[in-house]
Design a protein around this motif. Structure first.
Motif: not given
Length: 233
Positions: A92-101, A123-129, A131-142
């Motif tokens: 649950x806490x991994x769904x509340x991640x902050x990208x290192x500045x 890692x498992x697909x949905x679990x890692x996804x 985290x990726x969404x929590x970090x807002x990575x798709x803003x930067x990475x296709x």
């Protein structure tokens, strides 16, 4: 350098923070033991991950194994049921991640410099996804430049997952750099695939193989951007 690819866990964010919060919810642990227990849990997690991939262990059993073994190294005990409750909080806490500045500046620099960015994570697909969404990575990475082992059926340090992304990017392996915190998964994986490795060794791990060396070793995330600018000169 034409592409820079990133690991996720304990590279783009400080993984000890959600681990610490989850563990402290259910167990009294001395402050000075939290990081050593976390480091031990990552070692046992890598062991369990291989067993999960081979079908020798279920994912749930791997969560119990890695926490019980890590705690046992420091004379602490936890039941299997308690370990799963800690894992629920951890997830649950991994769904509340902050990208290192530091990485926001790295991403901005890569975009400005025309450096292609991507992710390879185990890692498992949905679990890692999540985290990726929590970090807002798709803003930067296709999305097409993001490979999750549980989705593609390949995992680091196998060169096949590195080759798969190189093929997607249509780039030579010599033009691709990878930044990650795991020597075994990231540095060895890059060596196997012919990529350049940037080892973010911020927890002072020892290399697991003496005959393999990272191309660059950093002690702190703040060192990455200056290194990239030096490489690009």
């Amino acid at each position: 350098m034409k592409a820079l690819i990133f690991d996720v866990d304990d590279t783009l964010y400080d993984q000890i923070q959600p681990f610490k919060r989850a563990l402290e919810n259910h167990l009294k642990v001395a402050e000075n033991l939290l990081e050593p227990i976390y480091i031990a849990s990552r070692k046992y997690s890598d062991e369990a991950f291989d067993a999960v991939l081979s079908g020798e262990m279920t994912l749930k059993a791997s969560h119990i194994y890695r926490l019980q073994r890590a705690l046992a190294d420091f004379g602490l005990e936890i039941s299997g049921d308690e370990a799963l409750i800690v894992q629920e909080d951890y997830s649950r806490y991994q769904g509340q991640l902050a990208l290192s500045s530091e990485f926001k500046e790295v991403f901005a620099y890569c975009r400005q410099a025309g450096i292609v960015m991507g992710v390879i994570t185990n890692g498992p697909h949905q679990h890692q996804l999540k985290k990726i969404n929590s970090l807002d990575l798709f803003r930067w990475i296709p999305r097409e430049n993001v490979l999750i082992s549980g989705e593609v059926g390949l995992a680091k340090p196998s060169r096949e997952i590195f080759d798969l992304l190189a093929e997607k990017l249509q780039l030579s392996s010599a033009d691709i750099y990878y930044v990650g915190d795991s020597f075994e998964n990231d540095v060895v994986g890059c060596h196997n695939a012919g990529w350049k490795s940037i080892w973010l060794n911020h927890r002072n791990h020892l290399p697991s193989q003496k005959e393999i060396h990272a191309d660059y070793t950093l002690q702190h995330r703040s060192e990455l951007l200056p290194l990239l600018k030096t490489i690009r000169q």
